[in-house]
Design a protein around this motif. Structure first.
Motif, short mmCIF file in Angstrom:
data_model
loop_
_atom_site.label_atom_id
_atom_site.label_comp_id
_atom_site.label_asym_id
_atom_site.label_seq_id
_atom_site.Cartn_x
_atom_site.Cartn_y
_atom_site.Cartn_z
N SER A 25 -0.69 -73.64 0.70
CA SER A 25 -0.95 -74.54 1.72
C SER A 25 -2.04 -74.12 2.16
CB SER A 25 0.36 -74.49 2.85
OG SER A 25 -0.26 -72.90 3.52
N LYS A 26 -2.72 -74.56 3.00
CA LYS A 26 -4.85 -74.68 4.16
C LYS A 26 -4.50 -73.18 4.99
CE LYS A 26 -7.92 -76.38 6.38
NZ LYS A 26 -8.10 -77.42 7.23
N LEU A 27 -3.20 -72.68 5.29
CA LEU A 27 -2.94 -71.61 6.20
C LEU A 27 -2.20 -70.70 5.31
CD1 LEU A 27 -2.56 -71.03 9.33
CD2 LEU A 27 0.26 -71.03 8.86
N GLU A 28 -1.79 -70.96 3.56
CA GLU A 28 -1.77 -69.49 3.27
C GLU A 28 -3.10 -69.15 3.08
OE1 GLU A 28 2.57 -69.97 1.89
OE2 GLU A 28 1.31 -71.44 0.85
N LYS A 29 -4.13 -70.25 2.32
CA LYS A 29 -5.48 -69.65 1.68
C LYS A 29 -6.17 -69.00 3.04
CE LYS A 29 -5.18 -73.46 -1.99
NZ LYS A 29 -5.57 -74.39 -2.19
N GLU A 30 -6.27 -69.62 4.41
CA GLU A 30 -7.33 -68.82 5.44
C GLU A 30 -6.20 -67.54 5.39
OE1 GLU A 30 -7.10 -71.10 9.07
OE2 GLU A 30 -8.02 -72.75 8.06
N VAL A 31 -4.61 -67.28 5.68
CA VAL A 31 -4.59 -65.81 5.84
C VAL A 31 -4.52 -65.02 5.00
CG1 VAL A 31 -2.51 -64.55 6.26
CG2 VAL A 31 -2.56 -66.93 7.32
N ASP A 36 -7.95 -59.43 4.60
CA ASP A 36 -8.69 -57.79 4.13
C ASP A 36 -9.96 -57.65 4.76
OD1 ASP A 36 -6.48 -55.94 3.23
OD2 ASP A 36 -6.71 -56.12 1.46
N VAL A 37 -10.58 -58.94 5.88
CA VAL A 37 -11.66 -59.05 5.83
C VAL A 37 -12.50 -57.84 6.58
CG1 VAL A 37 -11.31 -60.01 7.81
CG2 VAL A 37 -13.64 -60.72 6.67
N ALA A 38 -11.26 -56.91 7.11
CA ALA A 38 -12.22 -56.08 8.01
C ALA A 38 -12.48 -54.90 6.91
CB ALA A 38 -11.86 -55.49 9.11
N LYS A 39 -12.06 -55.26 5.82
CA LYS A 39 -12.06 -53.69 5.00
C LYS A 39 -14.21 -53.94 4.33
CE LYS A 39 -7.86 -53.19 2.67
NZ LYS A 39 -6.90 -53.11 1.35
N LEU A 40 -14.39 -55.22 4.59
CA LEU A 40 -16.03 -54.65 4.23
C LEU A 40 -16.86 -53.88 5.57
CD1 LEU A 40 -16.24 -58.74 3.53
CD2 LEU A 40 -16.15 -56.84 2.22
N SER A 64 -9.28 -57.43 11.36
CA SER A 64 -8.75 -58.69 9.49
C SER A 64 -8.14 -59.72 10.56
CB SER A 64 -8.46 -58.19 8.61
OG SER A 64 -8.77 -57.12 8.58
N ALA A 65 -7.00 -59.77 11.56
CA ALA A 65 -6.51 -60.54 12.02
C ALA A 65 -6.81 -61.45 12.93
CB ALA A 65 -4.79 -60.26 12.27
N TYR A 66 -7.04 -60.00 14.24
CA TYR A 66 -8.11 -60.88 15.02
C TYR A 66 -9.75 -61.64 13.79
CZ TYR A 66 -11.71 -61.41 18.61
OH TYR A 66 -12.18 -61.52 19.46
N GLU A 70 -10.13 -65.72 15.29
CA GLU A 70 -10.93 -66.28 15.45
C GLU A 70 -11.89 -67.00 15.10
OE1 GLU A 70 -13.18 -65.81 18.54
OE2 GLU A 70 -11.09 -65.22 19.20
N ASN A 71 -11.18 -67.86 13.37
CA ASN A 71 -12.15 -68.75 12.62
C ASN A 71 -10.75 -69.28 12.16
OD1 ASN A 71 -14.53 -67.13 12.04
ND2 ASN A 71 -13.39 -65.94 12.37
#
Length: 94
Positions: A25-31, A36-40, A64-66, A70-71
């Motif tokens: 789903s769109k939500l699953e893709k976003e999650v 792991d975005v903060a691993k950057l 990453s959750a925050y 926010e997005n």
């Protein structure tokens, strides 16, 4: 972004691409895109490239959750609880 790692020896972008499925789903893709975005961040990258060296502030799950919240384009309150429950249930170094 190919220089960033999500796990030892595993490129971040490959990790994210392998997680997303066309049937999600769109939500699953976003999650999955944000999980792991903060691993950057530089402290995590220092840690993941040399696991034997102590690095402060290497945790990534809460940030990453925050960033997801926010997005996220989904306004449902359930989304908040779902993301944070995932975040805290999977809290570990990697």
């Amino acid at each position: 972004m190919s220089d960033f790692l999500s796990h030892p020896g595993k490129p971040y972008i490959d990790h994210i691409k392998r997680m997303v499925d066309i049937s999600d789903s769109k939500l699953e893709k976003e999650v999955k895109a944000f999980h792991d975005v903060a691993k950057l961040k530089s402290t995590f990258q220092k840690y993941i490239q040399n696991l034997d060296v102590f690095v402060e502030n290497k945790n990534h799950a809460l940030l990453s959750a925050y960033m997801f919240l926010e997005n996220c384009v989904n306004d449902e309150l359930d989304t908040v609880f779902w993301v944070f429950s995932y975040c805290f249930a999977s809290q570990r170094d990697l």
